[in-house]
Design a protein around this motif. Structure first.
Motif, mmCIF file in Angstrom:
data_model
loop_
_atom_site.group_PDB
_atom_site.id
_atom_site.type_symbol
_atom_site.label_atom_id
_atom_site.label_comp_id
_atom_site.label_asym_id
_atom_site.label_seq_id
_atom_site.Cartn_x
_atom_site.Cartn_y
_atom_site.Cartn_z
ATOM 1 N N ILE A 1 2.313 -29.762 56.904
ATOM 2 C CA ILE A 1 3.156 -29.730 57.883
ATOM 3 C C ILE A 1 4.779 -30.093 57.410
ATOM 4 N N ALA A 2 4.812 -31.208 56.422
ATOM 5 C CA ALA A 2 5.999 -31.439 55.983
ATOM 6 C C ALA A 2 6.666 -30.288 55.268
ATOM 7 N N ARG A 3 5.937 -29.405 54.466
ATOM 8 C CA ARG A 3 6.419 -27.995 53.766
ATOM 9 C C ARG A 3 7.010 -27.337 54.879
ATOM 10 N N GLU A 4 6.267 -27.161 55.954
ATOM 11 C CA GLU A 4 6.889 -26.128 57.092
ATOM 12 C C GLU A 4 8.196 -26.681 57.709
ATOM 13 N N VAL A 5 8.188 -28.018 57.882
ATOM 14 C CA VAL A 5 9.444 -28.794 58.474
ATOM 15 C C VAL A 5 10.594 -28.621 57.381
ATOM 16 N N ARG A 6 10.391 -28.825 56.025
ATOM 17 C CA ARG A 6 11.204 -28.742 55.289
ATOM 18 C C ARG A 6 11.743 -27.284 54.857
ATOM 19 N N SER A 7 10.779 -26.521 54.932
ATOM 20 C CA SER A 7 11.140 -25.038 54.825
ATOM 21 C C SER A 7 12.297 -24.326 56.086
ATOM 22 N N GLU A 8 12.149 -25.092 57.094
ATOM 23 C CA GLU A 8 12.809 -24.573 58.566
ATOM 24 C C GLU A 8 14.151 -25.265 58.466
ATOM 25 N N ASN A 9 14.103 -26.454 57.808
ATOM 26 C CA ASN A 9 15.353 -27.361 57.911
ATOM 27 C C ASN A 9 16.271 -26.497 56.958
ATOM 28 N N GLU A 10 15.513 -26.414 55.614
ATOM 29 C CA GLU A 10 16.381 -25.565 54.475
ATOM 30 C C GLU A 10 16.918 -24.104 54.788
ATOM 31 N N ALA A 11 16.156 -23.644 55.802
ATOM 32 C CA ALA A 11 16.600 -22.265 56.266
ATOM 33 C C ALA A 11 17.917 -22.543 56.966
ATOM 34 N N ARG A 12 18.124 -23.658 57.810
ATOM 35 C CA ARG A 12 19.309 -23.949 58.466
ATOM 36 C C ARG A 12 20.340 -24.569 57.816
ATOM 37 N N GLY A 13 19.921 -24.861 56.572
ATOM 38 C CA GLY A 13 21.141 -25.577 55.501
ATOM 39 C C GLY A 13 21.125 -27.004 56.044
ATOM 40 N N ILE A 14 20.165 -27.743 56.391
ATOM 41 C CA ILE A 14 19.975 -28.999 56.909
ATOM 42 C C ILE A 14 19.285 -29.664 55.528
ATOM 43 N N GLN A 15 19.980 -30.789 55.096
ATOM 44 C CA GLN A 15 19.140 -31.599 53.918
ATOM 45 C C GLN A 15 18.292 -32.468 54.715
ATOM 46 N N THR A 16 16.798 -32.742 54.130
ATOM 47 C CA THR A 16 15.845 -33.396 54.891
ATOM 48 C C THR A 16 15.583 -34.498 53.967
ATOM 49 N N ALA A 17 15.179 -35.467 54.802
ATOM 50 C CA ALA A 17 14.540 -36.662 54.071
ATOM 51 C C ALA A 17 12.989 -36.235 53.998
ATOM 52 N N ALA A 18 12.341 -36.974 53.292
ATOM 53 C CA ALA A 18 10.689 -37.135 53.338
ATOM 54 C C ALA A 18 10.144 -37.403 54.732
ATOM 55 N N SER A 19 9.250 -36.478 54.961
ATOM 56 C CA SER A 19 8.738 -36.636 56.468
ATOM 57 C C SER A 19 7.456 -36.640 56.287
ATOM 58 N N GLY A 20 6.660 -37.060 57.295
ATOM 59 C CA GLY A 20 5.101 -37.397 57.411
ATOM 60 C C GLY A 20 4.808 -38.508 58.389
ATOM 61 N N TRP A 21 3.402 -38.616 58.185
ATOM 62 C CA TRP A 21 2.883 -39.544 59.198
ATOM 63 C C TRP A 21 2.600 -40.813 58.204
ATOM 64 N N TYR A 22 3.673 -41.596 58.090
ATOM 65 C CA TYR A 22 3.629 -42.945 57.014
ATOM 66 C C TYR A 22 2.367 -43.471 57.280
ATOM 67 N N PRO A 23 1.800 -44.047 58.609
ATOM 68 C CA PRO A 23 0.474 -45.001 58.541
ATOM 69 C C PRO A 23 -0.319 -44.346 57.831
#
Length: 706
Positions: free
Chosen positions: A539-561
């Motif tokens: 899921i994080a890879r898909e979120v990162r890919s979608e953000n990068e396609a829009r030129g948005i720098q992303t933080a690490a994402s995921g379900w931290y618990p």
């Protein structure tokens, strides 16, 4: 002509206006409506904060103080602020929670929130009554039909999720916007002069409240069009109708325009995450299957209006299986919906009121029906708050027509129906008492929902550990439901909870000196958590890919618990390097105190006291529950060297002595590590702030070195 009776006010005699006379004449039925609703919802004030209420009420820092900064954040940030990115913008709903929490001083006291919800519903019942007077004004016994409409709708148990559930307030406010907006639209177009301006002003106010509370209030436009087409279009030319109605339609530009501008600004900072397949499996299916399933859901809503015996707060995957060509329930629902649409056309000239009620149902359910736009859940009972009004109107008309034909008193039949609805609502309220009652009830109605089983597992376990075996059984059922779902469409939360309960079962057996059995449960915990990790990374890879396609720098994402649980299980298996790796990854997503504590404990188990102390200092510098971390750090210092200069005790308070050379050296190291963590996240402003603090407070000249 008969003169109106004057009313004395001081030394003046003020004549009663027709509107004042009308209001006074309707006070008794309105009061009766409120008393009936209060009786049905009297036990709702004893319920707690189950379901989504915890994170909305207790975890949203914006509502905990009435400050200008919190007001700014309410109007410029996502509805779920810091909990997740929901793609929802509902500032007035959040503002109402701030009024409860901070202005009225209710804090986390549930009854006060329930009273506000009830008051909003009582207002909406009054509006429905007044709307009924307008819709039934040409009908013999119209006032009684209007009263029956408001009572049947207001007492129907399908509405409990919007009233007893505190976060249902969004639906209450949006419902106010739709019903009041329609009412004021009708009044404004039937008025002239200064009175018309007053109704238009009220119309703008009502629609603004609705739009800024929940997105589906946009349906007010469709409802207005339906009313004008059904009741007015045939009696006057279109051009004349437009001249008469245009002011309210043009007035909608104000709330709609401001709302969409502010929403775009608030939500344009990040990519809105994809709708989870496990919440709405229609997003991962073909157009035909998804729309046929959506129609089946409409059929379920209609059935619950007629027979609300089995209600649930959740219908996640796989409670409503995807429909196929052979799904007779879906085709039956399609036939019923088509039949209703046909009846609306049939009654267009014969009985306009019934035609309008059918249109009201379809228009107000459209934003959440998954027919045009796919949304979060496949089905939710709260979506029926306003659409239920359309079905209630049809039922009132049907009962009235039937009672006239067979000679049964209309009032008696409606009273019986309302008593039955009120009684079912009263019983349903008990389900919302707490997490255990809510999810136990949901498991009976929606046993195939993975989310119901996950929440049930959490609700079954007592602080003493009682109920653990039942919880494990529920989580087994949840994972079995999710088994066919591929990683990219799956949900990590379920595997995180599963890992916790499997490990807890292992701990319980270990306490009984049953090592082989406990080891198997630890292995089972690890398997579940590693599965969850695969899901989370996909899921994080898909979120990162979608953000990068829009030129948005992303933080690490995921379900931290998930990474807290994974690290804990690795520690049980004596795999310290993998535990530290899991903690480190989760800490980069959300550096909460638990990560610093658990990492320190992992280092201590590996006899790396120096790293353990520095890690706790990182948590202290991050501001993460520093008093608790300071106490733990002091205990580590004292255990290593009882006479260390690192700790000071003054007036019963333990503090760190930054003048101690050892502490100073470790603080500077912790500052460097924390700044590096913030840069990886990336949180550049926080990294610079911690570096500046290290220099300013601790004279760490090389704090910024990496």
């Amino acid at each position: 002509m008969r003169k109106k009776a004057p009313v004395k006010t001081g030394s003046h005699r003020v004549p009663l206006t027709p509107e004042t006379t009308e209001w006074r004449r309707r006070l008794l039925p309105v009061g009766a409506l409120w008393l009936c609703a209060l009786a049905a919802y009297s036990n709702s004030f004893r319920t707690g904060l189950p379901f989504d209420n915890d994170w909305v009420i207790q975890q949203d820092s914006r509502i905990q103080a009435a400050t200008s900064e919190n007001l700014r954040l309410i109007f410029t940030e996502d509805y779920s602020y810091k909990n997740s990115s929901s793609g929802l913008y509902r500032p007035l709903t959040t503002l109402s929670y701030l009024v409860n929490y901070a202005v009225l001083g209710n804090g986390s006291n549930p009854p006060a929130y329930h009273w506000v919800n009830f008051a909003l519903h009582a207002i909406n019942m009054t509006l429905v009554y007044w709307l009924g007077l307008l819709l039934f004004r040409e009908l013999t016994g119209g006032p009684l039909a209007a009263l029956a409409l408001a009572a049947l709708w207001g007492l129907h148990p399908l509405l409990t999720e919007s009233i007893t559930n505190i976060v249902g307030r969004a639906d209450l406010l949006a419902g106010f916007g739709i019903v009041a907006g329609l009412h004021f639209h009708i009044r404004s177009t039937d008025s002239s002069g200064p009175g018309r301006a007053r109704w238009i002003a009220l119309f703008v106010l009502a629609t603004t409240v609705g739009m800024f509370s929940k997105e589906n209030a946009i349906a007010v436009l469709g409802v207005m069009v339906a009313y004008d087409v059904i009741f007015r279009a045939g009696s006057r030319p279109v051009a004349e109708l437009w001249r008469r109605c245009r002011l309210t339609y043009l007035a909608l530009i104000v709330p709609f325009g401001i709302y969409f501008l502010l929403r775009a600004s608030a939500l344009g900072k990040t990519v809105i995450p994809a709708i989870p397949f496990t919440d709405n499996q229609l997003v991962g299916s073909s157009f035909f299957a998804s729309r046929l399933t959506a129609v089946k859901v409409l059929g379920k809503y209609l059935w619950l209006m007629l027979w609300p015996a089995n209600l649930s707060c959740d219908y996640s995957f796989n409670q409503i299986p995807l429909s196929s060509i052979g799904d007779w329930k879906a085709w039956l629902a399609l036939a019923v919906c088509a039949g209703l649409a046909g009846l609306a056309l049939f009654f267009y000239r014969r009985q306009r009121t019934i035609s309008f009620f059918i249109a009201l149902f379809f228009i107000t359910i459209a934003p959440t029906a998954n027919l045009v736009l796919l949304i979060g859940p496949t089905m939710a009972e709260r979506f029926m708050y306003v659409p239920a009004l359309g079905i209630a109107g049809c039922l009132v008309w049907l009962v009235r027509s039937g009672s006239q034909r067979i000679g049964i008193p209309f009032a008696a039949v409606m009273a019986l129906l309302c008593v039955a609805c009120g009684a079912r609502t009263f019983v349903r309220n008990w389900d919302w008492q707490d997490e255990r009652t809510l999810w136990t009830s949901a498991a009976k109605t929606a046993p195939s929902s993975y989310k119901v089983q996950v929440h049930l597992a959490s609700a079954l376990v007592q602080p003493s550990g009682e109920g653990l075996e039942q919880a494990v059984g529920a989580i087994d059922r949840a994972l079995a439901i999710l088994a066919p779902v591929p990683d990219r469409l799956n949900v990590p939360q379920a595997y995180s909870v599963a890992g916790f309960f499997y490990r807890s079962q292992g701990d319980a057996l270990a306490a009984k000196n049953s090592s082989p059995q406990s080891q198997s449960w630890y292995d089972k915990s690890l398997d579940a958590l590693l599965h969850g990790e695969r899901v989370d990374r996909a899921i994080a890879r898909e979120v990162r890919s979608e953000n990068e396609a829009r030129g948005i720098q992303t933080a690490a994402s995921g379900w931290y618990p998930l990474y807290l649980e994974l690290g804990e299980t690795y520690l049980r298996l004596s795999n310290v390097p993998q535990a530290l790796s899991a903690f480190e990854y989760g800490r980069a997503i959300n550096p909460i105190p638990e990560f610093f504590e658990d990492m320190s404990r992992a280092y201590l188990s590996n006899r790396d006291t120096e790293r353990a102390e520095i890690t706790l200092l990182e948590g202290v510098l991050a501001g993460a529950d520093s008093s608790k971390l300071v106490s733990e750090l002091a205990a580590v210092y004292r255990e290593r060297e009882p006479q260390s200069c690192a700790v000071r005790d003054q007036n019963g308070t333990t503090s760190l002595n930054t003048g101690c050379p050892e502490v100073h050296r470790q603080v500077c190291a912790a500052a460097r590590n924390l700044a590096a963590l913030y840069r990886r996240m990336p949180q550049m402003a926080l990294a610079q702030a911690i570096e500046a603090r290290a220099v300013r407070e601790f004279a760490c000249g090389d704090a910024g070195a990496r």
